[in-house]
Design a protein around this motif. Sequence first.
Motif, mmCIF file in Angstrom:
data_model
loop_
_atom_site.group_PDB
_atom_site.id
_atom_site.type_symbol
_atom_site.label_atom_id
_atom_site.label_comp_id
_atom_site.label_asym_id
_atom_site.label_seq_id
_atom_site.Cartn_x
_atom_site.Cartn_y
_atom_site.Cartn_z
ATOM 1 N N LEU A 263 -11.631 7.761 33.460
ATOM 2 C CA LEU A 263 -12.395 7.518 32.241
ATOM 3 C C LEU A 263 -11.833 6.317 31.484
ATOM 4 C CD1 LEU A 263 -12.949 11.156 30.884
ATOM 5 C CD2 LEU A 263 -14.623 9.678 32.002
ATOM 6 N N TYR A 264 -10.506 6.245 31.388
ATOM 7 C CA TYR A 264 -9.860 5.122 30.714
ATOM 8 C C TYR A 264 -10.196 3.808 31.410
ATOM 9 C CZ TYR A 264 -6.096 2.734 28.156
ATOM 10 O OH TYR A 264 -5.365 1.884 27.347
ATOM 11 N N GLY A 265 -10.337 3.886 32.728
ATOM 12 C CA GLY A 265 -10.704 2.696 33.481
ATOM 13 C C GLY A 265 -12.073 2.151 33.115
ATOM 14 N N LEU A 266 -12.984 3.029 32.688
ATOM 15 C CA LEU A 266 -14.308 2.563 32.263
ATOM 16 C C LEU A 266 -14.194 1.611 31.086
ATOM 17 C CD1 LEU A 266 -16.375 5.886 32.467
ATOM 18 C CD2 LEU A 266 -16.431 3.948 34.058
ATOM 19 N N MET A 267 -13.341 1.947 30.130
ATOM 20 C CA MET A 267 -13.126 1.063 28.999
ATOM 21 C C MET A 267 -12.490 -0.245 29.454
ATOM 22 S SD MET A 267 -10.957 1.699 25.484
ATOM 23 C CE MET A 267 -9.362 1.409 26.265
ATOM 24 N N ILE A 269 -12.692 -1.761 32.349
ATOM 25 C CA ILE A 269 -13.588 -2.638 33.109
ATOM 26 C C ILE A 269 -14.409 -3.520 32.175
ATOM 27 C CG2 ILE A 269 -15.620 -2.670 34.610
ATOM 28 C CD1 ILE A 269 -14.488 -0.126 35.936
ATOM 29 N N GLY A 270 -15.050 -2.898 31.202
ATOM 30 C CA GLY A 270 -15.842 -3.676 30.245
ATOM 31 C C GLY A 270 -14.984 -4.592 29.414
ATOM 32 N N SER A 271 -13.793 -4.125 29.068
ATOM 33 C CA SER A 271 -12.894 -4.922 28.245
ATOM 34 C C SER A 271 -12.446 -6.183 28.975
ATOM 35 C CB SER A 271 -11.685 -4.073 27.853
ATOM 36 O OG SER A 271 -10.818 -4.789 27.032
ATOM 37 N N ALA A 272 -12.021 -6.032 30.216
ATOM 38 C CA ALA A 272 -11.565 -7.183 30.990
ATOM 39 C C ALA A 272 -12.710 -8.161 31.252
ATOM 40 C CB ALA A 272 -10.956 -6.711 32.305
ATOM 41 N N ALA A 273 -13.895 -7.641 31.558
ATOM 42 C CA ALA A 273 -15.042 -8.510 31.848
ATOM 43 C C ALA A 273 -15.412 -9.344 30.627
ATOM 44 C CB ALA A 273 -16.239 -7.670 32.295
ATOM 45 N N LEU A 274 -15.492 -8.716 29.460
ATOM 46 C CA LEU A 274 -15.878 -9.457 28.261
ATOM 47 C C LEU A 274 -14.755 -10.363 27.779
ATOM 48 C CD1 LEU A 274 -18.462 -9.690 26.698
ATOM 49 C CD2 LEU A 274 -17.577 -8.095 25.012
ATOM 50 N N ALA A 275 -13.499 -9.980 28.052
ATOM 51 C CA ALA A 275 -12.385 -10.855 27.712
ATOM 52 C C ALA A 275 -12.501 -12.183 28.455
ATOM 53 C CB ALA A 275 -11.058 -10.176 28.039
ATOM 54 N N LEU A 276 -12.890 -12.113 29.739
ATOM 55 C CA LEU A 276 -13.100 -13.339 30.509
ATOM 56 C C LEU A 276 -14.300 -14.119 30.005
ATOM 57 C CD1 LEU A 276 -12.420 -12.033 34.120
ATOM 58 C CD2 LEU A 276 -11.032 -13.666 32.843
ATOM 59 N N VAL A 314 -18.854 10.526 25.571
ATOM 60 C CA VAL A 314 -17.548 9.879 25.642
ATOM 61 C C VAL A 314 -17.596 8.662 26.568
ATOM 62 C CG1 VAL A 314 -15.204 10.173 26.546
ATOM 63 C CG2 VAL A 314 -16.184 11.896 25.024
ATOM 64 N N ILE A 315 -18.262 8.782 27.704
ATOM 65 C CA ILE A 315 -18.373 7.667 28.648
ATOM 66 C C ILE A 315 -19.072 6.475 28.009
ATOM 67 C CG2 ILE A 315 -19.519 6.919 30.775
ATOM 68 C CD1 ILE A 315 -18.930 9.679 31.930
ATOM 69 N N VAL A 316 -20.181 6.721 27.311
ATOM 70 C CA VAL A 316 -20.915 5.639 26.652
ATOM 71 C C VAL A 316 -20.035 4.938 25.628
ATOM 72 C CG1 VAL A 316 -22.851 5.105 25.117
ATOM 73 C CG2 VAL A 316 -23.173 6.675 27.050
ATOM 74 N N LEU A 319 -17.341 2.693 27.132
ATOM 75 C CA LEU A 319 -17.893 1.406 27.565
ATOM 76 C C LEU A 319 -18.072 0.462 26.381
ATOM 77 C CD1 LEU A 319 -20.532 2.696 30.147
ATOM 78 C CD2 LEU A 319 -18.419 1.452 30.667
ATOM 79 N N LEU A 320 -18.562 0.992 25.254
ATOM 80 C CA LEU A 320 -18.754 0.174 24.062
ATOM 81 C C LEU A 320 -17.410 -0.263 23.469
ATOM 82 C CD1 LEU A 320 -21.676 2.085 22.292
ATOM 83 C CD2 LEU A 320 -21.796 -0.063 23.572
ATOM 84 N N MET A 321 -16.425 0.629 23.504
ATOM 85 C CA MET A 321 -15.102 0.280 23.001
ATOM 86 C C MET A 321 -14.499 -0.875 23.797
ATOM 87 S SD MET A 321 -13.983 4.235 22.410
ATOM 88 C CE MET A 321 -12.215 4.079 22.215
#
Length: 425
Positions: A263-267, A269-276, A314-316, A319-321
């Motif tokens: 679950l933590y990995g979901l956050m 993934i989105g975090s790393a992608a948007l950071a780039l 929580v999953i949604v 992802l937003l976080m």
Amino acid sequence: MTSNDRSLIHHTGWVFFPIAFIARLPFAMMVVGVLTLVVSATGSVGLGGLTSAAVGIGVVIAGPVIGDAVDRFGQRRVLVPLGILNGILLGVFPIVVTAGSPDSLILTAAAAIGLSAPQAAAMSRSRLMGIIRARLGAEHRPRTLSRVMSYESAADETAFVIGPFLVGILAAAIAPWAPIAIAAALSLVFVTAFALHPSGRIAATALDPGESEERAPIAQVLRGRILVLVAGTFGVGLFFGATLTSLTAFAQTAGDDVEAGLLYGLMGIGSAALALAVVLLPSRFALRHRWLVFAAVLAVSAGGYAASDSLGAVIVMLLLMGLGVGPTLVTLFSIAGHRSPVGRSATTMTLLGSALTLAQALASAATGAIAEAGDVRLAMLLPTIAAVLVLVLGVVNVVIERRERAEEQARTSGGAHCAPSLVSR
């Protein structure tokens, strides 16, 4: 082609980036790995939380000292002995814990691990900044610096996700001591390889045109314009620690089939992608405004996470976080890259990295204690408090920037008014 016309990768080589990434994994694994091992060996969550906090405190005490030493003597002279010492201490720690040692010895050993942490992430940022200053033309520097900070923050995000994930997988598949043992091996091999990489020689010669050989006094690093960035990074670290630990507590209440690390990995993934992706933002979207916007996204989504009572919700929210935390971290380190005083880039970056780790350790310990007391909902509220803190500090940063601009304008206008009187005399 002249040296100034070539890309950053031409000067570093491709192999630098995987080495630098793996070298930061022991740092990302140690807080969670220590916590997991101590809880497993002693059965005490309280001692585990104190031990992980001891690691973080050791990091924050030694961080500025290590950064100052690197600015003075170079990365190679400092990181080689640190990587070896940290690897040995990590390797000995499972023996100390499983031998039934007194709590005081376990806490001392954990603090020593933190004190010797090489902080490869901060050193990578500092080294790349030095190469940009030394080898790239002035017209290429701003864009390249922005890309570097985006990459480095995305790498940090990935490491902070992979680190706890690896700890969970290795502890379950092999034994609770395995993550610490592997972190020891990674520190010995890859931190040493990072320290000895030829790119360190280039960065050591880095000075902007017109800069003197003298370093800015340490007092310049302790000014409000730098400390607000340290505090902002501390807030992000609080968010990381509170989110991971509260998510673990939520997973336990949701059932054995829910894995907190995934679950933590979901956050992440989105975090790393948007950071780039931050590098694609227009330059007119000022860094101070990015801090406010992305911190607001983080605060709102963290509030939604606190209010979630189902796995789907929580999953949604996770992802937003991720859409908020990655760009916020990029922005903080980008501002630090612009503001770091002359000859103090390693000190500045190490301060931010130390704040991130200390906050993660403290938040993990506090959130774990709250969750263990049976109040999972309160534990899930703590990331919101951390996110709001980051947002408030973004407002403080805007106030600091406005005050500095007003002071600069006052000095400029004062000089302009003095000129006519000098001419008339």
